[in-house]
Design an enzyme around this catalytic site. Structure first.
Site, mmCIF file in Angstrom:
data_model
loop_
_atom_site.group_PDB
_atom_site.id
_atom_site.type_symbol
_atom_site.label_atom_id
_atom_site.label_comp_id
_atom_site.label_asym_id
_atom_site.label_seq_id
_atom_site.Cartn_x
_atom_site.Cartn_y
_atom_site.Cartn_z
ATOM 1 N N SER A 79 -6.498 -51.441 34.899
ATOM 2 C CA SER A 79 -6.941 -51.768 36.414
ATOM 3 C C SER A 79 -8.596 -52.164 36.272
ATOM 4 O O SER A 79 -9.021 -52.718 37.344
ATOM 5 C CB SER A 79 -6.563 -50.771 37.342
ATOM 6 N N ASP A 117 -4.686 -46.573 28.956
ATOM 7 C CA ASP A 117 -3.810 -47.662 29.018
ATOM 8 C C ASP A 117 -3.778 -48.538 27.450
ATOM 9 O O ASP A 117 -4.846 -48.728 27.145
ATOM 10 C CB ASP A 117 -4.007 -48.745 30.080
ATOM 11 N N LYS A 146 -0.896 -44.801 27.487
ATOM 12 C CA LYS A 146 0.265 -45.300 28.282
ATOM 13 C C LYS A 146 0.595 -46.618 28.130
ATOM 14 O O LYS A 146 -0.298 -47.642 27.936
ATOM 15 C CB LYS A 146 -0.421 -45.270 29.783
ATOM 16 N N GLU A 215 5.431 -46.895 39.701
ATOM 17 C CA GLU A 215 4.774 -47.575 40.787
ATOM 18 C C GLU A 215 5.524 -48.456 41.466
ATOM 19 O O GLU A 215 6.387 -49.292 40.864
ATOM 20 C CB GLU A 215 3.791 -48.506 40.034
#
Length: 298
Positions: A79, A117, A146, A215
């Site tokens: 993100s 990530d 992840k 999510e």
């Protein structure tokens, strides 16, 4: 990606939040140095029913602040591409960029569990690519990597965990697949889609994933995943109140992200008056299962 409606739930004032948090109070953090959070201690939290509190983090200053506040886990999320780099999606983020920010966070984080990530293009090619990319992030300071998606990712998860690299999986809205999903939309509303997600979660858990980010899925579906896979630590982002933990994007929960936010995001800085108080109130709200409130679920 998280949602916002500050007026539809009542937060406990920050002055009370610290006193309500038995294991994460400011006094406890100052008086007794916290032992590093491990996968075993996260599993112990889950087993005794205490929610895991997680926030994204991309730099050393916030890493130290969040760690000193007693946050359970930090996520160096891709993100950062949207928040720090100004991109329209996470797709342009490179592995080297995530490794750089992981090193920045690791430099000042002392005790929180640190997840990094695997960005788009760093694990899709093969198991060997996933292993190389994950090794780079672990060497940068991550405790866990992840990756997004189910089905084809199972082999990568198994290869990583067999080699001692803990894995957090990610299902529901997977931002790296935003174009295939038709945008940032709630996933798993239909019965067939919900069944497929549960099946994917089971496969990922069997392959060795110990955490699972859910999510933008209906609260009932997230609850079903946790109920059918009790050993899996589910972390919700817009997935309702029944997951084993919650994560928010740091900039979102501080109210500094520009533009329209998802409705489940809450501005904790407005409640607390300082960044430190906002973080502690977020942690208290998660630990006491006040956040997210059921009425803001899908």
């Amino acid at each position: 990606m998280l949602l916002h409606n500050a007026d539809r739930w009542r937060a406990v004032p920050a002055s009370r939040a610290a006193s309500l948090m038995s294991t994460h109070s400011a006094e406890d953090v100052r008086a007794t140095p916290r032992k590093p959070v491990t996968l075993h201690s996260l599993q112990a939290l889950h087993q005794r029913g205490e929610p895991v509190a997680m926030l994204t983090c991309y730099d050393a200053v916030f890493a130290q602040l969040l760690d000193e506040a007693g946050i359970d886990a930090l996520l160096v999320g891709d993100s950062l591409g949207m928040l720090l780099q100004g991109h329209a999606s996470t797709l342009p983020v490179t592995l080297d960029t995530v490794a750089y920010h992981t090193r920045c966070v690791a430099a000042k984080n002392r005790t929180a569990w640190l997840i990094a990530d695997l960005p788009f293009g760093s694990y899709q090619e093969s198991k060997a690519q996933a292993l190389r990319s994950s090794a780079l992030l672990m060497q940068a300071g991550a405790n866990m990597v992840k990756l997004e998606g189910g089905g084809w990712t199972v082999e990568a998860v198994q290869a990583l965990t067999e080699r001692g690299m803990p894995v957090c999986a990610h299902l529901g809205l997977t931002p790296q697949s935003v174009h295939a999903l038709g945008g940032y939309r709630v996933q798993g509303r239909e019965a067939a889609a919900a069944d497929a997600l549960v099946a994917q979660a089971r496969e990922l858990a069997q392959a060795g994933a110990t955490l699972l980010v859910l999510e933008l899925v209906p609260a009932a579906l997230a609850e079903r995943v946790q109920r059918e896979l009790p050993g899996l630590i589910t972390i919700g982002i817009g997935a309702g109140p029944h997951t084993a933990g919650q994560v928010l994007v740091l900039h979102d929960m501080l109210g500094i992200t520009r533009g329209r936010l998802p409705r489940f995001v809450h501005n904790f800085l407005a409640d607390g008056g300082s960044v430190e108080a906002a973080v502690r109130e977020y942690m208290a709200a998660v630990k006491e299962r006040r956040f997210p409130p059921a009425e803001l679920s899908y």
